[in-house]
Design an enzyme around this catalytic site. Sequence first.
Site, mmCIF file in Angstrom:
data_model
loop_
_atom_site.group_PDB
_atom_site.id
_atom_site.type_symbol
_atom_site.label_atom_id
_atom_site.label_comp_id
_atom_site.label_asym_id
_atom_site.label_seq_id
_atom_site.Cartn_x
_atom_site.Cartn_y
_atom_site.Cartn_z
ATOM 1 N N CYS A 158 -79.231 62.999 5.728
ATOM 2 C CA CYS A 158 -79.851 63.458 6.972
ATOM 3 C C CYS A 158 -78.777 63.803 8.017
ATOM 4 O O CYS A 158 -77.986 64.721 7.830
ATOM 5 C CB CYS A 158 -80.819 62.383 7.461
ATOM 6 S SG CYS A 158 -81.961 62.931 8.744
ATOM 7 N N HIS A 159 -78.700 63.067 9.137
ATOM 8 C CA HIS A 159 -77.673 63.284 10.153
ATOM 9 C C HIS A 159 -76.390 62.498 9.862
ATOM 10 O O HIS A 159 -75.414 62.621 10.602
ATOM 11 C CB HIS A 159 -78.203 62.888 11.538
ATOM 12 C CG HIS A 159 -79.226 63.835 12.100
ATOM 13 N ND1 HIS A 159 -80.523 63.854 11.664
ATOM 14 C CD2 HIS A 159 -79.130 64.796 13.055
ATOM 15 C CE1 HIS A 159 -81.211 64.777 12.324
ATOM 16 N NE2 HIS A 159 -80.379 65.369 13.173
#
Length: 239
Positions: A158-159
């Site tokens: 994800c991030h």
Amino acid sequence: QDQTNTQSFPASDPPSWNMGSEREVQERKQRQAQDDKVGDTDLMSAPEWDLSGKRIAILAAAGFEQSELPDPRQGLEHAGAETHVVSLASGSIRSWHQKNWGEQVAVNIILQDAKAENFDALLLPGGTMNPDRLRTQPEAVQFVRRFAEQGKPIAAICHGPWLLVEAGLTQGARLTSWPSLRTDIENAGGEWVDEAVVSDHGLITSRKPDDLPAFNAELLKALSAEAAPRLKIGDTNIS
């Protein structure tokens, strides 16, 4: 019901005639099936990875995406690995779940006491707040960089790849992430692709929680001895 013979069967596997209604039997099967899964990953149908003796660091701060820490952690521990949550301070950190704060996770080691030399791999959960805070902390960035210097796998979802960018690890690497990180990754010399999981240059990356089954499987594969599963016959491992 006749209860006279119930003690002749293991408590974990009683005969069907002693399980009550048909509905109860079905519910028991469903619970058992769920116990054998990590997120959407079916552990029983997966290769028998053996991670005994492996120690995995999970670097996270408050605001990590709730599913992206416990799901991979459970898969690692199911395979025999030790996992240790590393964070900026002692106590616990709270996850972010949809639009609110979620569950808390206990911190095992504070970052200033953690050494990459003591671990076999690094896991970086996502969530917007978590990696955004960590990438502003020089000791967190250096911790990530040390794993790469030692040739140890780093898995980010994800991030989470924001930390890979900050640590200077994306130059010439092929990876993926939450789509909004694409420009950051490309500006840092990486090749961004829209795939469920990518493994390159010792970096394992995925885009989002929906990719967790592929992400978990790739992490287990990378960490297993010789990157190959062992065939089990009874209690015997055949490499």
